[in-house]
Design an enzyme around this catalytic site. Sequence first.
Site, short mmCIF file in Angstrom:
data_model
loop_
_atom_site.label_atom_id
_atom_site.label_comp_id
_atom_site.label_asym_id
_atom_site.label_seq_id
_atom_site.Cartn_x
_atom_site.Cartn_y
_atom_site.Cartn_z
N ASN A 9 13.86 13.22 -18.91
CA ASN A 9 14.81 12.11 -18.96
C ASN A 9 14.06 10.87 -19.45
O ASN A 9 13.29 10.28 -18.71
CB ASN A 9 15.38 11.89 -17.55
CG ASN A 9 16.26 10.66 -17.45
OD1 ASN A 9 16.64 10.07 -18.47
ND2 ASN A 9 16.60 10.27 -16.23
N LYS A 11 15.18 8.05 -20.22
CA LYS A 11 15.79 6.79 -19.76
C LYS A 11 15.89 5.79 -20.92
O LYS A 11 16.02 6.20 -22.07
CB LYS A 11 15.01 6.23 -18.58
CG LYS A 11 14.83 7.28 -17.47
CD LYS A 11 14.38 6.70 -16.17
CE LYS A 11 14.23 7.82 -15.14
NZ LYS A 11 13.87 7.35 -13.82
N HIS A 94 23.16 10.19 -12.44
CA HIS A 94 21.79 9.81 -12.09
C HIS A 94 21.83 8.63 -11.12
O HIS A 94 22.70 7.77 -11.23
CB HIS A 94 21.01 9.43 -13.36
CG HIS A 94 19.56 9.26 -13.11
ND1 HIS A 94 19.03 8.12 -12.58
CD2 HIS A 94 18.52 10.13 -13.27
CE1 HIS A 94 17.72 8.28 -12.44
NE2 HIS A 94 17.39 9.48 -12.86
N GLU A 96 20.24 6.01 -10.94
CA GLU A 96 20.22 4.68 -11.57
C GLU A 96 21.62 4.28 -12.03
O GLU A 96 21.97 3.11 -12.01
CB GLU A 96 19.20 4.67 -12.73
CG GLU A 96 17.78 4.61 -12.20
CD GLU A 96 16.74 5.28 -13.10
OE1 GLU A 96 17.03 5.54 -14.28
OE2 GLU A 96 15.64 5.57 -12.59
N GLU A 163 17.27 14.61 -6.54
CA GLU A 163 16.33 13.52 -6.76
C GLU A 163 16.43 12.51 -5.61
O GLU A 163 17.30 11.64 -5.63
CB GLU A 163 16.64 12.80 -8.07
CG GLU A 163 16.60 13.70 -9.28
CD GLU A 163 16.32 12.93 -10.56
OE1 GLU A 163 15.37 13.28 -11.25
OE2 GLU A 163 17.04 11.95 -10.84
N GLY A 169 10.51 7.10 -9.87
CA GLY A 169 9.78 6.01 -10.51
C GLY A 169 8.87 5.25 -9.56
O GLY A 169 8.37 4.18 -9.88
N SER A 209 9.11 11.32 -9.56
CA SER A 209 7.66 11.20 -9.68
C SER A 209 6.95 12.54 -9.88
O SER A 209 5.86 12.76 -9.36
CB SER A 209 7.08 10.45 -8.46
OG SER A 209 7.60 9.14 -8.40
#
Length: 253
Positions: A9, A11, A94, A96, A163, A169, A209
């Site tokens: 991904n 991003k 996701h 985010e 996730e 991250g 991560s």
Amino acid sequence: MRIPMIAGNWKMNTTVAEAVALVEEMRPGLDQIDNVDKVICPPFVSLAVVKELLKGSSVKLGAQNLYFEEKGAYTGEISPLMLAELCDYVIIGHSERRQYFNETVELADKKVKAALKVGLKPILCVGETIKENESGRTEEVLSRQLSLTSKQAYHTGLVLAYEPIWAIGTGKSATGEQANQTIGFIRRHISQQCGQETAQAVRILYGGSVTADNIAEFIKQPEIDGALVGGASLKAGDFLSIVKQTSSFKRGK
Ligand code: PGA
């Protein structure tokens, strides 16, 4: 038998020129690795050019989001039909998107249905916040996030990515055992909702991560079928190493 998958991904990273350079760097190595489904998800603006670069390659292309309407007056949005011409996969829900763009379980489900309708395979992301985790609500949160996902969706190629939000991250991944346990819960949950056969067939990835140094810890776990990789998917060498290790481990070496 679930075929392992590693999805990158990217991003909101890479210009078109950078995306081209990255694909050119990783494609030859990736093409030599079998036994793993390899997917890269660059930004929308690079999809068309990357599709050309991946002609004849075993590497598949994915998008990072979509809108659920087919077409029309939705300024700035990208439709499932537009993506179906370019990609095989699309990341949906996701954290985010849930966090910064207020995406709900209902919206994610509309997107899943819209994707499947045009033959795109969703990579549906689920996961709990640190607060939810610490207050023992992980299973409740995951059950809610999966509450609208149908048996048909699982059988049409939907992939799940667990996730934990606190691991994305942050450099602070879950341990392999933690992730295996939670993914085991997800599989039992699907089994209760949709039956054992469906639960055994669906691929569930870990994300958060993941690096070339810690992928082995995840991939050796029986419930974990691969990884959704953010930061480390932007470095050709790291991504290659993650895919390579996954291929050997899942082959039983
Ligand atoms: P990360 O991102 O690997 O950079 O933590 C994973 C993801 O958000 O999919």
